[in-house]
Each structure stands twice: as structure tokens, then as C-alpha cells.
Design a protein around this motif. Structure first.
Motif, PDB file in Angstrom:
ATOM      1  N   LEU A  22       0.828  -1.205   0.000  1.00 28.26           N
ATOM      2  CA  LEU A  22       0.000   0.000   0.000  1.00 28.26           C
ATOM      3  C   LEU A  22       0.862   1.255   0.000  1.00 28.26           C
ATOM      4  O   LEU A  22       0.603   2.211  -0.734  1.00 28.26           O
ATOM      5  CB  LEU A  22      -0.918   0.018   1.220  1.00 28.26           C
ATOM      6  N   SER A  23       1.880   1.261   0.828  1.00 26.98           N
ATOM      7  CA  SER A  23       2.752   2.432   0.922  1.00 26.98           C
ATOM      8  C   SER A  23       3.403   2.751  -0.421  1.00 26.98           C
ATOM      9  O   SER A  23       3.429   3.913  -0.858  1.00 26.98           O
ATOM     10  CB  SER A  23       3.831   2.193   1.983  1.00 26.98           C
ATOM     11  N   GLN A  24       3.874   1.727  -1.093  1.00 29.37           N
ATOM     12  CA  GLN A  24       4.534   1.914  -2.388  1.00 29.37           C
ATOM     13  C   GLN A  24       3.542   2.423  -3.437  1.00 29.37           C
ATOM     14  O   GLN A  24       3.826   3.375  -4.173  1.00 29.37           O
ATOM     15  CB  GLN A  24       5.152   0.598  -2.845  1.00 29.37           C
ATOM     16  N   LYS A  25       2.375   1.797  -3.486  1.00 30.38           N
ATOM     17  CA  LYS A  25       1.395   2.152  -4.522  1.00 30.38           C
ATOM     18  C   LYS A  25       0.794   3.542  -4.278  1.00 30.38           C
ATOM     19  O   LYS A  25       0.622   4.330  -5.219  1.00 30.38           O
ATOM     20  CB  LYS A  25       0.272   1.106  -4.562  1.00 30.38           C
ATOM     21  N   LEU A  32      -0.783  12.185  -3.009  1.00 30.03           N
ATOM     22  CA  LEU A  32      -0.768  11.514  -1.716  1.00 30.03           C
ATOM     23  C   LEU A  32       0.636  11.452  -1.146  1.00 30.03           C
ATOM     24  O   LEU A  32       1.619  11.326  -1.879  1.00 30.03           O
ATOM     25  CB  LEU A  32      -1.325  10.094  -1.833  1.00 30.03           C
ATOM     26  N   GLU A  33       0.721  11.504   0.172  1.00 33.05           N
ATOM     27  CA  GLU A  33       1.984  11.313   0.883  1.00 33.05           C
ATOM     28  C   GLU A  33       1.736  10.345   2.032  1.00 33.05           C
ATOM     29  O   GLU A  33       0.964  10.644   2.945  1.00 33.05           O
ATOM     30  CB  GLU A  33       2.513  12.640   1.427  1.00 33.05           C
ATOM     31  N   VAL A  34       2.356   9.178   1.976  1.00 37.57           N
ATOM     32  CA  VAL A  34       2.238   8.217   3.066  1.00 37.57           C
ATOM     33  C   VAL A  34       3.207   8.639   4.160  1.00 37.57           C
ATOM     34  O   VAL A  34       4.417   8.567   3.997  1.00 37.57           O
ATOM     35  CB  VAL A  34       2.532   6.781   2.593  1.00 37.57           C
ATOM     36  N   VAL A  35       2.661   9.098   5.281  1.00 34.29           N
ATOM     37  CA  VAL A  35       3.514   9.642   6.342  1.00 34.29           C
ATOM     38  C   VAL A  35       3.940   8.579   7.337  1.00 34.29           C
ATOM     39  O   VAL A  35       4.807   8.824   8.180  1.00 34.29           O
ATOM     40  CB  VAL A  35       2.800  10.793   7.077  1.00 34.29           C
ATOM     41  N   GLY A  36       3.331   7.396   7.255  1.00 30.61           N
ATOM     42  CA  GLY A  36       3.716   6.337   8.163  1.00 30.61           C
ATOM     43  C   GLY A  36       2.774   5.161   8.085  1.00 30.61           C
ATOM     44  O   GLY A  36       1.798   5.172   7.330  1.00 30.61           O
ATOM     45  N   ILE A 115      -5.493  -6.163  -8.072  1.00 33.88           N
ATOM     46  CA  ILE A 115      -4.767  -5.278  -7.162  1.00 33.88           C
ATOM     47  C   ILE A 115      -4.766  -3.851  -7.695  1.00 33.88           C
ATOM     48  O   ILE A 115      -4.948  -2.888  -6.948  1.00 33.88           O
ATOM     49  CB  ILE A 115      -3.326  -5.787  -6.951  1.00 33.88           C
ATOM     50  N   THR A 116      -4.598  -3.707  -9.000  1.00 34.79           N
ATOM     51  CA  THR A 116      -4.613  -2.375  -9.613  1.00 34.79           C
ATOM     52  C   THR A 116      -5.968  -1.704  -9.423  1.00 34.79           C
ATOM     53  O   THR A 116      -6.047  -0.529  -9.065  1.00 34.79           O
ATOM     54  CB  THR A 116      -4.282  -2.464 -11.116  1.00 34.79           C
ATOM     55  N   ASP A 117      -7.050  -2.455  -9.647  1.00 32.98           N
ATOM     56  CA  ASP A 117      -8.394  -1.912  -9.460  1.00 32.98           C
ATOM     57  C   ASP A 117      -8.611  -1.509  -8.006  1.00 32.98           C
ATOM     58  O   ASP A 117      -9.202  -0.454  -7.718  1.00 32.98           O
ATOM     59  CB  ASP A 117      -9.450  -2.938  -9.872  1.00 32.98           C
ATOM     60  N   PHE A 118      -8.129  -2.348  -7.087  1.00 27.09           N
ATOM     61  CA  PHE A 118      -8.261  -2.054  -5.655  1.00 27.09           C
ATOM     62  C   PHE A 118      -7.513  -0.764  -5.295  1.00 27.09           C
ATOM     63  O   PHE A 118      -8.057   0.108  -4.608  1.00 27.09           O
ATOM     64  CB  PHE A 118      -7.719  -3.230  -4.847  1.00 27.09           C
ATOM     65  N   ILE A 119      -6.284  -0.644  -5.751  1.00 25.02           N
ATOM     66  CA  ILE A 119      -5.483   0.549  -5.448  1.00 25.02           C
ATOM     67  C   ILE A 119      -6.124   1.799  -6.032  1.00 25.02           C
ATOM     68  O   ILE A 119      -6.213   2.841  -5.364  1.00 25.02           O
ATOM     69  CB  ILE A 119      -4.040   0.399  -5.981  1.00 25.02           C
ATOM     70  N   ASN A 120      -6.599   1.709  -7.258  1.00 25.01           N
ATOM     71  CA  ASN A 120      -7.231   2.873  -7.899  1.00 25.01           C
ATOM     72  C   ASN A 120      -8.469   3.316  -7.127  1.00 25.01           C
ATOM     73  O   ASN A 120      -8.701   4.518  -6.932  1.00 25.01           O
ATOM     74  CB  ASN A 120      -7.594   2.548  -9.347  1.00 25.01           C
ATOM     75  N   GLU A 121      -9.279   2.341  -6.685  1.00 26.65           N
ATOM     76  CA  GLU A 121     -10.483   2.676  -5.919  1.00 26.65           C
ATOM     77  C   GLU A 121     -10.107   3.288  -4.571  1.00 26.65           C
ATOM     78  O   GLU A 121     -10.726   4.262  -4.117  1.00 26.65           O
ATOM     79  CB  GLU A 121     -11.346   1.433  -5.712  1.00 26.65           C
ATOM     80  N   LEU A 122      -9.078   2.724  -3.936  1.00 27.27           N
ATOM     81  CA  LEU A 122      -8.641   3.231  -2.638  1.00 27.27           C
ATOM     82  C   LEU A 122      -8.140   4.670  -2.754  1.00 27.27           C
ATOM     83  O   LEU A 122      -8.449   5.519  -1.909  1.00 27.27           O
ATOM     84  CB  LEU A 122      -7.550   2.332  -2.059  1.00 27.27           C
TER      85      LEU A 122
END
Length: 347
Positions: A22-25, A32-36, A115-122
Motif C-alpha cells: 500500500l505504501s509503495q502504490k 498523496l503522501e504516506v507519512v507512516g 490489485i490495480t483496481d483495488f489501489i485505484n479505488e482506494l
């Protein structure tokens, strides 16, 4: 030109592989910025204090304290937009009840496309969640008339909603009596989840509630929820109203689409309809509600202050589709008042 402020995201999941993926994607998205990340809810509570993220992604099944209990503890003191990641409908709805803004279904398969569809929706739902109003406590529910003073035949009520809509819809229909004309609803939601949602509503409402099946009759005391990945449309024969539930291409970005439902209600029911557009991002339903109003229907839009996301009803209001804009908690009483008015007029 100042750079756009990124949405700061904290990932909470007990799987290190899932957290890293998740952090990478998510980090690959420029907004977006994943802060942790946090491996459990106790770690998450500390990270929230330290990092002050804009949005949280939250798994439900975790050690020490599950995500539902965590939300119940978090929301009263540190309200924060939360997108729940869950494979189980029951967990998703319990999370929404506890204050989450939205949910994304975990991919059941590990194929790259899933996984791509999931990430895009998220990503989309994280962006929507960053604009949501969370932590607001609504005022006490007004006590509307518990019964209609007039017996209304040949009417239908159509409701559309998206983000924040699961609770908003419950608020509107929960106390409507069994003499209420048939209700048809589109809530943006995937398959399986819509059936579970209908079952939950059925347990909490006076009217009966079910997931749509093709050719279901629209009758007094009955609520029909559009099935995931199926458009819901109104039809009519000599016996009265019924619905068609069929797969189709996305309209206004969605299947089921509120616009599709509202357009059919405008065409079939005309002035014998009430259209209600509730909280949600985007514009689905706005043009359909305008079509309903042009065909004589009474139309209601949820107001900004009571919306989780003031998107769909805002567009509807701006294009003149709304007869009356109301706080969420006033809509039930207004429906009953309007139905009594027209019923008594026809006597």
C-alpha cells in the motif's frame, strides 16, 4: 504557483507485506503522501498523535484491538477521516456505523488487475475522505408525524446517495410508516455488500427492505435497494410500478447509477414522485433529479451542513434540480408533510 498540498495518509494493517505494498502504490500518486504505517491500533493511536495524518486507511481484523473498537475509541476524541479496507460486508457496515467515511473491498484474488483496481479505488476514496466532514454530532431527531393523514396511491419515492449515504438513507427511511409509497434507492456499493445493506436496513426500519431483483413490484411499505453492478429502473404496467434490475455500463461513473434511476422515474412516474439526493462525491443524480423536477416531481437535496460530502446534492442545487434543500434530519418529516398535503388536496 504554490505546489498543491498533498494528502497525508497513515496506513494501519497488521500485515507487513500489505502495508509495504500500500505504501509503495499510494506514494506513487502525486497527490498523496504516506507519512507512516502502524501494525496495530495501539501503534496507530501513537502515530496519529505524532504524525497528524489527513486520512487513515484501516484494516478491521487486527490483533490487540480490532478496527471497529478502535474507531469507537478514536472518533469521540480525535475525529479523523477513515477509509476501511475489508473483505467482509459485516465489518464494513460496522465500521461505517462507528464513524468511518467509506470502505474498499480487499481484493479476493492476487492478480495484478485486481490489485490495480483495488489501489485505484482506494486512491479515489482517500481523496474523497480528505474532504469529508467527520465528527459532527447531529441535533436530536425531530419527531415527524408517525402516520399519513391521507392514503396515497400511485406514488413512488426515489433516493440516491454515495459517500456517507448508508447512514443518511437509514436516517431518512427508518421511521417511515408502512403506509408510505414504495421507495427505490441507489446507494453506490459493490455486489454482495448491497444485499447485506438491504438486510441491515430491513432489521432497523418499519418498512420492509430488500435488494432489487428483476421485476420486483414497487408497493406501499416496501423499499428496494439497487443491486451492486446492476442499474435499477422504474417501469409500469396495468398493476402499477415495478423495477428492472440489469447489468450495464457505468453511467455518470457508476453502476448502479442514480441518474439512470431518476431518469426512469421522471419518465414513468412524472409528477407522482418524490426525488431525494443525499450526500456523495461527484454529480451522479443531479441531472436525473433535474429531469424529475421538470416532469413535475417534488425534489429534495440534502444541505451542506449535514452532508459527509457535499457533492452530488450541491451540483443538483446549483443546476436548479432541487425544490427544497434540507438538513438530513428534516427530510423524513418533510416527506410525510408533502404526502399529506397532496393527499388531502386530492380528497
Amino acid at each position: 504557483m504554490r505546489p498543491m498540498k498533498k494528502i497525508r495518509v497513515l496506513i494501519v494493517d497488521d500485515s507487513i507485506v500489505f502495508r509495504e505494498t500500500l505504501s509503495q502504490k499510494l506514494s506513487a500518486n502525486p497527490q498523496l503522501e504516506v507519512v507512516g504505517s502502524a501494525a496495530d491500533t495501539f501503534d496507530a493511536m501513537e502515530k496519529i498523535k505524532q504524525l497528524r495524518p489527513d486520512v487513515l486507511t484501516l484494516d478491521v481484523e487486527m490483533p490487540k484491538m480490532n478496527g471497529i473498537d478502535f474507531l469507537k475509541k478514536l472518533m469521540p476524541t480525535d475525529p479523523l477521516p477513515v477509509v476501511v479496507v475489508s473483505s467482509l460486508p459485516i465489518n464494513a457496515f460496522e465500521a461505517l456505523d462507528a464513524g468511518a467515511v467509506d470502505f474498499v473491498r480487499k481484493p479476493s484474488a492476487k492478480s495484478s488487475s485486481d490489485i490495480t483496481d483495488f489501489i485505484n479505488e482506494l486512491i479515489v476514496k482517500i481523496k474523497i475522505a480528505s474532504t469529508a466532514h467527520v465528527g459532527k454530532k447531529l441535533s436530536a431527531i425531530p419527531q415527524p408525524a408517525t402516520q399519513f393523514t391521507a392514503d396515497i396511491d400511485n406514488m413512488v419515492i426515489a433516493i440516491g446517495a454515495s459517500t456517507g449515504g448508508t447512514e443518511a438513507i437509514l436516517s431518512v427511511i427508518k421511521d417511515l410508516p408502512v403506509t408510505t409509497p414504495g421507495i427505490v434507492i441507489v446507494q453506490h456499493m459493490p455486489p454482495v455488500f448491497t444485499k447485506m445493506y438491504a438486510q441491515r436496513l430491513d432489521k432497523n426500519c418499519i418498512m420492509s427492505v430488500k435488494e432489487a431483483e428483476n421485476l420486483d413490484r414497487v408497493e406501499k411499505g416496501k423499499v428496494i435497494i439497487a443491486a451492486g453492478e446492476n442499474h435499477l429502473t422504474l417501469a409500469r404496467d396495468a398493476r402499477g410500478f415495478y423495477v428492472k434490475s440489469r447489468p450495464g455500463q457505468k453511467v455518470s461513473g457508476h453502476c448502479p447509477s442514480v441518474d439512470v434511476l431518476f431518469d426512469s422515474v421522471a419518465s414513468i412516474a412524472g409528477s407522482n414522485a418524490i426525488g431525494i439526493l443525499l450526500t456523495g462525491m461527484g454529480a451522479d443524480g443531479a441531472k436525473g433529479l433535474l429531469n424529475m423536477r421538470k416532469n413535475g416531481a417534488y425534489t429534495i437535496g440534502q444541505n451542506k451542513e449535514s452532508c459527509v460530502v457535499y457533492g452530488m446534492p450541491m451540483v443538483a442545487y446549483n443546476i436548479g434540480a432541487v425544490t427544497k434543500q434540507l438538513p438530513l434530519l428534516d427530510i423524513t418529516g418533510d416527506i410525510i408533510g408533502y404526502m399529506n398535503k397532496i393527499g388531502n388536496t386530492k380528497k
